[in-house]
Design an enzyme around this catalytic site. Structure first.
Site, PDB file in Angstrom:
ATOM      1  N   SER A   1       0.831  -1.207   0.000  1.00  0.00           N
ATOM      2  CA  SER A   1       0.000   0.000   0.000  1.00  0.00           C
ATOM      3  C   SER A   1       0.858   1.246   0.000  1.00  0.00           C
ATOM      4  CB  SER A   1      -0.907   0.026   1.235  1.00  0.00           C
ATOM      5  OG  SER A   1      -0.171   0.383   2.393  1.00  0.00           O
ATOM      6  N   ASP A   2       0.319   2.323  -0.560  1.00  0.00           N
ATOM      7  CA  ASP A   2       0.918   3.630  -0.338  1.00  0.00           C
ATOM      8  C   ASP A   2       0.796   3.935   1.151  1.00  0.00           C
ATOM      9  OD1 ASP A   2       2.070   6.108  -0.709  1.00  0.00           O
ATOM     10  OD2 ASP A   2       0.752   6.688  -2.357  1.00  0.00           O
ATOM     11  N   TRP A   3       1.481   4.968   1.617  1.00  0.00           N
ATOM     12  CA  TRP A   3       1.541   5.281   3.046  1.00  0.00           C
ATOM     13  C   TRP A   3       0.143   5.614   3.572  1.00  0.00           C
ATOM     14  CZ3 TRP A   3       5.726   4.740   6.171  1.00  0.00           C
ATOM     15  CH2 TRP A   3       5.638   5.278   7.458  1.00  0.00           C
ATOM     16  N   GLY A   4      -0.470   4.662   4.262  1.00  0.00           N
ATOM     17  CA  GLY A   4      -1.804   4.873   4.797  1.00  0.00           C
ATOM     18  C   GLY A   4      -2.919   4.690   3.789  1.00  0.00           C
ATOM     19  N   ALA A   5      -2.639   4.025   2.664  1.00  0.00           N
ATOM     20  CA  ALA A   5      -3.670   3.859   1.632  1.00  0.00           C
ATOM     21  C   ALA A   5      -4.576   2.660   1.873  1.00  0.00           C
ATOM     22  CB  ALA A   5      -3.016   3.725   0.256  1.00  0.00           C
TER      23      ALA A   5
END
Length: 686
Positions: free
Chosen positions: A262-266
């Site tokens: 995932s992207d950061w916090g996605a």
């Protein structure tokens, strides 16, 4: 836990006669003679549920943010992820490590050169490994739907054929020495405004023809070891929990065997993300920590599913040799990489205007006025996660003085246009450096240069007829002064060798050969996402109602005249095209033509082939389908061949959910930009 081991053992044909502890102690996954798939399965079979969950999310510590800790008892090494895509970013490590700050990937795309892209990637991969990281978060290959996007500089432009070819080459380079490339942001991460929540409504045909093909190429040709799922929703579903994208498209259709991070916090869910196939949560285990364990214990997620989430990353690490030879901290060959960074920057600069052969500058020049807010220090990159701490820098003043030590080079920051004009009036040549400061997390309010930069260029150009403008921007900028200056060089973000590279092009040590990978509009309103509904969206929804008309496709379909078209770029020499012939070859076709250097110095031309579909197909007027960079001596000519396959003659059929060949009359066009196509041949497909 026992059930998970039984399933894996049955698949592998393993004997369970020995206790599980004996299997773990034996550690058969250390045998490098076995396949990566088998080794990964053996390892996962020996893990406890808690150990499995510990490997599914990051666990930042005092030194590392993007970090999955080791499991010493099983010989699992620590796993470190580095920022990208224009060099090994600091990854939030403490202490932060410097690396070579390369020119922005928009500059790389401008080269239209897959060999150079592979060398660019190789440098990143080598430095990522030397700085003891496993993964480079790059390349960023989202299509530049919105030129004002704050991360335009990180991408590779507006055309999926160009982006796909350059991305695949970049990825192969990154991975040559055992670093995992993580292509991002999958998919259609096209704006920073409300990026963590925006719902993009994209019809199936547009999604498959514009926003997915280059990701497919990154996986099928580049063999990317990892894919980063993006922040936005697509048609109501967050990307990181979207089974249609993560399972159906990525794994089933494209055969992807790596892992999805995932992207950061996605990530936004536990069960949804797990069942969709997101393998690694990039943050502190909000969804893949205790919540995942409780979901397993409650029967909402099977332990077999947890195993399936782990296997792709371990398999990839085994395949890349990261278990057998983990990356260790090593010195960087800084002199060698400085030279490479300089070459990458020089090759990526686009000569946009050169009236009366203002460039290259005469090395015998006696005085130069260096002016502007981007003339004071090296522009090493944009802001956000892609920023690299450079190992060294060459500022513009130092670069010019080193190139022409006999000239008097004076400088001014351009804050007072009148003062700058007075300085320019007393010099033989004025070099004005303007630009923008794009950054992750924020879109630009306009394509106009901010502050007094337009007024500065106008004032200097009025004071000195020999004014050269060097633009250091991450994407298109408006140029109301374009007709009042004789020369414009688009330098993008040149990286840490800024001053040396710009000087090399200005003085003709390098003959510019780059082309624009993105259209430069004459006005903000000329771009396709020009309504609030399209960008930034209304009530959290961005409507992609322009469909297939993005970038040059939009300008062509709407009959709009760009400031500078896609594929455009001048040289210090001239070229001519002739002799186009096209013949069908099975389901595809082959186009052959001649490129000749008609000037007086060696140079390189980028030959571009565009295909026009039958009107009934509903496609934009023309689409790039192939290109070839050709280096030629003065007077030399070369026959160039570009192959088209069945996919090039197909469109996405939303009814059958598949690519469908189009029959009828096509037009094959060849030239040096999307608006300069002197060769044209009809082709009928039956």
């Amino acid at each position: 836990m026992r059930t998970g081991r039984l399933v894996l053992a049955a698949v592998l044909g393993l004997s369970l006669a020995a206790p599980a502890t004996a299997v773990a102690d034996a550690q058969p996954w250390r045998d490098a003679r076995q396949s990566p798939d088998r080794r990964a399965a053996e390892l996962v079979a020996a893990m406890t549920l808690d150990e499995k969950i510990s490997q599914l999310h990051l666990q930042p510590d005092a030194q590392h943010q993007r970090f999955v800790p080791p499991i010493p008892r099983l010989g699992v090494p620590g796993f470190r992820i580095a920022n990208g895509p224009a060099g090994m970013g600091p990854a939030d490590d403490k202490p932060q490590k410097p690396a070579t700050a390369l020119p922005a990937t928009m500059a790389l795309a401008s080269t239209f050169d897959t060999d150079l892209a592979r060398r660019y990637g190789r440098l990143i991969g080598d430095e990522t490994r030397a700085l003891a990281h496993n993964v480079s978060e790059g390349p960023d290959i989202n299509i530049a739907r919105v030129p004002r996007n704050g991360r335009t500089f990180e991408g590779m432009g507006e055309d999926p054929v160009l982006v796909g070819a350059l991305a695949a080459a970049d990825i192969r380079g990154i991975q040559e020495n055992g670093t995992i490339a993580e292509v991002k942001h999958y998919a259609a991460n096209n704006q920073e405004t409300q990026r963590q929540s925006i719902d993009e409504h994209i019809d199936e045909r547009t999604l498959n023809e514009l926003y997915l093909p280059h990701f497919e190429q990154a996986v099928t040709e580049g063999h990317a070891g990892s894919v980063m799922c993006a922040y936005p929703k697509i048609n109501g579903v967050f990307t990181c929990e979207n089974p249609a994208l993560l399972q159906d498209k990525l794994r089933d259709d494209w055969g992807f065997k790596g892992f999805v991070q995932s992207d950061w916090g996605a990530a936004h869910s536990t069960v949804g993300s797990a069942n969709a196939g997101m393998n690694l949560e990039m943050i502190d285990g909000t969804w893949y920590g205790e919540k995942l364990k409780q979901a397993v214990l409650a029967g909402q997620v099977s332990e077999q599913r947890v195993d399936q989430l782990l296997l792709p990353r371990f398999r990839t690490m085994f395949a890349f040799g990261q278990f057998d030879h983990p990356p260790v901290l090593s010195p960087l060959p800084t002199a060698q990489h400085d030279a490479a960074a300089k070459q990458f920057a020089e090759r990526g600069m686009v000569l946009l205007r050169n009236e009366h052969a203002q460039l290259p500058l005469d090395p015998a020049v006696k005085s130069i006025a260096l002016i502007g807010p981007f003339a004071t220090k090296a522009k090493t990159g944009g802001g956000g996660s892609s920023a690299v701490i450079p190992t060294s820098t060459v500022d513009p003043l130092t670069g010019l003085r080193a190139r022409v030590p006999g000239a008097a080079v004076t400088s001014d920051d351009g804050s007072d246009p009148a003062r700058a004009a007075a300085l320019a009036a007393g010099a033989e040549v004025a070099v004005v450096m303007v630009g923008d400061n794009e950054t992750e997390g924020k879109d630009r309010p306009s394509l106009a240069l901010d502050g007094n930069q337009d007024a500065l260029v106008a004032a200097v150009a009025s004071a000195n007829p020999h004014t050269v403008v060097v633009v250091k921007s991450g994407g298109p900028v408006l140029m109301p002064w374009v007709s009042s200056v004789p020369a414009i060089l688009q330098a993008w973000y040149p990286g840490q060798q800024d001053g040396a590279a710009v000087a090399g092009v200005l003085f003709g040590d390098v003959n510019p050969s780059a082309k624009l990978p993105i259209t430069f509009p004459a006005a903000d309103a000329d771009t396709p996402a020009n309504t609030a509904a399209r960008f930034p969206g209304v009530n959290g929804v961005a409507e992609y109602s322009e469909g297939l008309q993005v970038g040059y496709r939009w300008f062509d379909a709407q009959g709009k005249e760009p400031l500078f078209p896609f594929g455009y770029g001048l040289s210090y020499t001239t070229f001519a095209f002739s002799g186009l012939s096209v013949r069908s070859a099975g389901d595809g076709a082959t186009a052959t033509f001649t490129v000749r250097n008609t000037g007086h110095r060696a140079g390189a031309e980028v030959a571009q082939l565009y295909l026009g579909f039958p009107a009934a197909a509903g496609e934009p007027p023309r689409q790039l389908k192939g290109f070839s960079r050709v280096e030629l001596a003065p007077g030399q000519s070369r026959r160039v061949t570009i192959h088209l396959d069945a996919r090039d003659f197909s469109v996405w059929n939303a009814g059958s959910h598949a690519w469908t060949p189009v029959k009828g009359g096509f037009t094959v066009q060849v030239g040096d930009s999307s608006r300069s196509l002197p060769l044209q041949v009809p082709l009928v497909r039956r």
